[in-house]
Design a protein around this motif. Structure first.
Motif, mmCIF file in Angstrom:
data_model
loop_
_atom_site.group_PDB
_atom_site.id
_atom_site.type_symbol
_atom_site.label_atom_id
_atom_site.label_comp_id
_atom_site.label_asym_id
_atom_site.label_seq_id
_atom_site.Cartn_x
_atom_site.Cartn_y
_atom_site.Cartn_z
ATOM 1 N N GLU A 23 6.441 -8.686 -4.022
ATOM 2 C CA GLU A 23 5.414 -8.025 -3.221
ATOM 3 C C GLU A 23 5.801 -8.033 -1.748
ATOM 4 O O GLU A 23 5.663 -7.045 -1.058
ATOM 5 C CB GLU A 23 4.077 -8.732 -3.402
ATOM 6 N N CYS A 27 7.144 -4.599 1.138
ATOM 7 C CA CYS A 27 6.616 -4.262 2.456
ATOM 8 C C CYS A 27 7.531 -4.793 3.561
ATOM 9 O O CYS A 27 7.417 -4.380 4.694
ATOM 10 C CB CYS A 27 5.215 -4.861 2.587
ATOM 11 N N VAL A 54 -1.116 -4.651 -0.723
ATOM 12 C CA VAL A 54 -0.661 -4.654 -2.113
ATOM 13 C C VAL A 54 -1.829 -5.109 -2.975
ATOM 14 O O VAL A 54 -2.345 -6.214 -2.803
ATOM 15 C CB VAL A 54 0.541 -5.597 -2.315
ATOM 16 N N ARG A 88 0.603 -3.772 -10.324
ATOM 17 C CA ARG A 88 0.348 -3.715 -8.885
ATOM 18 C C ARG A 88 0.585 -2.329 -8.318
ATOM 19 O O ARG A 88 1.274 -1.517 -8.927
ATOM 20 C CB ARG A 88 1.205 -4.722 -8.140
ATOM 21 N N SER A 90 1.066 -0.587 -4.119
ATOM 22 C CA SER A 90 1.132 -0.931 -2.695
ATOM 23 C C SER A 90 1.161 0.323 -1.835
ATOM 24 O O SER A 90 1.554 1.393 -2.286
ATOM 25 C CB SER A 90 2.368 -1.782 -2.408
#
Length: 119
Positions: A23, A27, A54, A88, A90
């Motif tokens: 995660e 980013c 996220v 997930r 994001s």
């Protein structure tokens, strides 16, 4: 033989890194806040003046779920991403500078929305 060894090494690194590392890598930033809700979490990452969000599902059973993630710097339009995912979703990083941001996330029927944060 070398290809098999390389694949096994890569798989081992993914296991060691775990989902938290993946995660943060998406980013390229450090986690500064986590918002939880009934069906998941929204992790907020920041690096320099850039922020991203996220959304992660609590239940990781492999089924597709509708997910949503949004981050908005004050005075700008929100960066949103939504769709059916297994685990997930994001946002892209948005430039917030020193401005406050608002973060939202949803998984299935549960959702969370922050006030202006990181001011």
């Amino acid at each position: 033989m070398a290809l098999v060894l390389a694949l096994l090494t890569a798989a081992g690194l993914l296991v060691v890194a775990g989902p938290g590392r993946a995660e943060a890598a998406s980013c390229g930033a450090r986690k500064v806040r986590t918002l939880s809700f009934s069906t998941g979490y929204v992790h907020v990452y920041k690096r320099g003046g850039y922020v991203c969000a996220v959304t992660v599902a609590k239940r990781r059973n492999g089924t597709l779920k509708w997910m949503f993630a949004s981050v908005q710097a004050r005075g700008n339009r929100p960066m949103m991403r939504e769709g059916k995912r297994r685990y997930r979703i994001s946002t892209d990083a948005v430039h917030a500078g020193r401005r406050c941001v608002r973060v939202e996330g949803a998984v299935g029927g549960g959702s969370v929305s922050s006030e202006w944060i990181l001011c």
